[in-house]
Write a protein that holds these residues in place. Structure first.
Motif, PDB file in Angstrom:
ATOM      1  N   CYS A 137       0.816  -1.217   0.000  1.00  0.00           N
ATOM      2  CA  CYS A 137       0.000   0.000   0.000  1.00  0.00           C
ATOM      3  C   CYS A 137       0.842   1.256   0.000  1.00  0.00           C
ATOM      4  N   ASP A 138       2.119   1.178   0.316  1.00  0.00           N
ATOM      5  CA  ASP A 138       2.980   2.365   0.281  1.00  0.00           C
ATOM      6  C   ASP A 138       3.523   2.632  -1.117  1.00  0.00           C
ATOM      7  N   GLN A 139       3.360   1.669  -2.045  1.00  0.00           N
ATOM      8  CA  GLN A 139       3.971   1.791  -3.366  1.00  0.00           C
ATOM      9  C   GLN A 139       2.974   1.860  -4.510  1.00  0.00           C
ATOM     10  N   LEU A 140       1.773   1.346  -4.290  1.00  0.00           N
ATOM     11  CA  LEU A 140       0.835   1.183  -5.398  1.00  0.00           C
ATOM     12  C   LEU A 140      -0.320   2.161  -5.313  1.00  0.00           C
ATOM     13  N   SER A 141      -0.798   2.591  -6.470  1.00  0.00           N
ATOM     14  CA  SER A 141      -2.015   3.394  -6.491  1.00  0.00           C
ATOM     15  C   SER A 141      -3.249   2.506  -6.653  1.00  0.00           C
ATOM     16  N   HIS A 142      -3.079   1.338  -7.288  1.00  0.00           N
ATOM     17  CA  HIS A 142      -4.179   0.380  -7.435  1.00  0.00           C
ATOM     18  C   HIS A 142      -3.661  -1.036  -7.221  1.00  0.00           C
ATOM     19  N   PHE A 143      -4.439  -1.812  -6.492  1.00  0.00           N
ATOM     20  CA  PHE A 143      -4.110  -3.217  -6.261  1.00  0.00           C
ATOM     21  C   PHE A 143      -5.423  -3.982  -6.285  1.00  0.00           C
ATOM     22  N   SER A 144      -5.495  -5.018  -7.101  1.00  0.00           N
ATOM     23  CA  SER A 144      -6.702  -5.849  -7.160  1.00  0.00           C
ATOM     24  C   SER A 144      -6.311  -7.292  -6.932  1.00  0.00           C
ATOM     25  N   LEU A 145      -6.952  -7.913  -5.962  1.00  0.00           N
ATOM     26  CA  LEU A 145      -6.760  -9.344  -5.722  1.00  0.00           C
ATOM     27  C   LEU A 145      -8.138  -9.944  -5.522  1.00  0.00           C
ATOM     28  N   VAL A 146      -8.772 -10.274  -6.622  1.00  0.00           N
ATOM     29  CA  VAL A 146     -10.097 -10.871  -6.587  1.00  0.00           C
ATOM     30  C   VAL A 146      -9.905 -12.333  -6.966  1.00  0.00           C
ATOM     31  N   TYR A 147      -9.960 -13.174  -5.976  1.00  0.00           N
ATOM     32  CA  TYR A 147      -9.523 -14.549  -6.126  1.00  0.00           C
ATOM     33  C   TYR A 147     -10.464 -15.398  -5.302  1.00  0.00           C
ATOM     34  N   GLU A 148     -11.121 -16.373  -5.916  1.00  0.00           N
ATOM     35  CA  GLU A 148     -12.250 -17.042  -5.271  1.00  0.00           C
ATOM     36  C   GLU A 148     -11.924 -17.700  -3.935  1.00  0.00           C
ATOM     37  N   ASN A 149     -10.697 -18.169  -3.736  1.00  0.00           N
ATOM     38  CA  ASN A 149     -10.400 -18.870  -2.477  1.00  0.00           C
ATOM     39  C   ASN A 149      -9.566 -18.049  -1.506  1.00  0.00           C
ATOM     40  N   ILE A 150      -9.473 -16.736  -1.704  1.00  0.00           N
ATOM     41  CA  ILE A 150      -8.711 -15.888  -0.779  1.00  0.00           C
ATOM     42  C   ILE A 150      -9.659 -14.895  -0.123  1.00  0.00           C
ATOM     43  N   GLN A 151      -9.706 -14.947   1.200  1.00  0.00           N
ATOM     44  CA  GLN A 151     -10.495 -13.976   1.953  1.00  0.00           C
ATOM     45  C   GLN A 151      -9.645 -13.498   3.114  1.00  0.00           C
ATOM     46  N   PHE A 152      -9.391 -12.199   3.163  1.00  0.00           N
ATOM     47  CA  PHE A 152      -8.587 -11.623   4.232  1.00  0.00           C
ATOM     48  C   PHE A 152      -9.416 -11.475   5.496  1.00  0.00           C
ATOM     49  N   ASN A 153      -8.738 -11.405   6.624  1.00  0.00           N
ATOM     50  CA  ASN A 153      -9.377 -11.010   7.870  1.00  0.00           C
ATOM     51  C   ASN A 153      -9.316  -9.494   7.953  1.00  0.00           C
ATOM     52  N   LEU A 154     -10.308  -8.903   8.609  1.00  0.00           N
ATOM     53  CA  LEU A 154     -10.283  -7.453   8.806  1.00  0.00           C
ATOM     54  C   LEU A 154      -9.026  -7.049   9.578  1.00  0.00           C
ATOM     55  N   GLU A 155      -8.555  -7.909  10.487  1.00  0.00           N
ATOM     56  CA  GLU A 155      -7.334  -7.629  11.241  1.00  0.00           C
ATOM     57  C   GLU A 155      -6.130  -7.467  10.313  1.00  0.00           C
ATOM     58  N   ASP A 156      -6.050  -8.294   9.255  1.00  0.00           N
ATOM     59  CA  ASP A 156      -4.950  -8.188   8.281  1.00  0.00           C
ATOM     60  C   ASP A 156      -4.959  -6.815   7.621  1.00  0.00           C
ATOM     61  N   ILE A 157      -6.141  -6.359   7.265  1.00  0.00           N
ATOM     62  CA  ILE A 157      -6.283  -5.053   6.617  1.00  0.00           C
ATOM     63  C   ILE A 157      -5.849  -3.946   7.568  1.00  0.00           C
ATOM     64  N   LEU A 158      -6.279  -4.034   8.820  1.00  0.00           N
ATOM     65  CA  LEU A 158      -5.955  -2.985   9.793  1.00  0.00           C
ATOM     66  C   LEU A 158      -4.463  -2.941  10.109  1.00  0.00           C
ATOM     67  N   LEU A 159      -3.790  -4.085  10.091  1.00  0.00           N
ATOM     68  CA  LEU A 159      -2.337  -4.093  10.280  1.00  0.00           C
ATOM     69  C   LEU A 159      -1.633  -3.409   9.116  1.00  0.00           C
ATOM     70  N   ALA A 160      -2.139  -3.631   7.894  1.00  0.00           N
ATOM     71  CA  ALA A 160      -1.566  -2.943   6.730  1.00  0.00           C
ATOM     72  C   ALA A 160      -1.797  -1.440   6.840  1.00  0.00           C
ATOM     73  N   VAL A 161      -2.951  -1.035   7.357  1.00  0.00           N
ATOM     74  CA  VAL A 161      -3.245   0.389   7.543  1.00  0.00           C
ATOM     75  C   VAL A 161      -2.290   0.995   8.565  1.00  0.00           C
ATOM     76  N   GLN A 162      -2.028   0.267   9.661  1.00  0.00           N
ATOM     77  CA  GLN A 162      -1.072   0.767  10.661  1.00  0.00           C
ATOM     78  C   GLN A 162       0.299   0.986  10.048  1.00  0.00           C
ATOM     79  N   PHE A 163       0.738   0.033   9.218  1.00  0.00           N
ATOM     80  CA  PHE A 163       2.017   0.180   8.522  1.00  0.00           C
ATOM     81  C   PHE A 163       1.995   1.409   7.622  1.00  0.00           C
TER      82      PHE A 163
END
Length: 130
Positions: A40-66
């Motif tokens: 997230c510090d390098q990209l303006s757009h990132f898409s990962l739409v993949y049927e068997n991948i589901q992130f936890n909200l905690e994973d997202i919040l850790l990336a936000v903290q970084f």
């Protein structure tokens, strides 16, 4: 090629601004590739739409903290990912992640989270959930 090798390859391409994985059959991640969220510090757009991948909200919040701990290269970053797993404990964490904005659909399902950088409110990191 695993997640860390992908990240290393992306980081060597300093002009890279967008990465898209859309229902690809060419990558088989053994576990949700949570470290990719730290681009997230390098990209303006990132898409990962993949049927068997589901992130936890905690994973997202850790990336936000970084992201909030550094000065990002892009003024705005938009990440498009599968809808996250949300638990009661992660709802408590999201309340502590202010300032942010959220959007919901007609069924009250979370569709977007936008976070603001502490050094400059025009620097935003948005997660769009598909």
């Amino acid at each position: 090629m695993g997640e860390l090798e992908l990240i290393e390859a992306f980081q060597k391409l300093s002009s890279l601004k967008e990465v898209h994985f859309l229902a690809s059959r060419h990558f088989d991640f053994q576990t949700p590739p949570t470290t990719l969220l730290y681009l997230c510090d390098q990209l303006s757009h990132f898409s990962l739409v993949y049927e068997n991948i589901q992130f936890n909200l905690e994973d997202i919040l850790l990336a936000v903290q970084f992201w909030r701990s550094i000065t990002p290269l892009s003024a705005k970053s938009n990440f498009y990912i599968n809808y996250p797993r949300i638990t009661n404990s992660s709802l408590d964490l999201i309340q502590a992640s202010h300032p942010f904005e959220s959007d919901y659909d007609n069924s009250d399902r979370l569709t977007e989270l936008t976070f603001f950088h502490p050094s400059n409110e025009s620097l935003t990191l948005s997660f769009h959930f598909l």
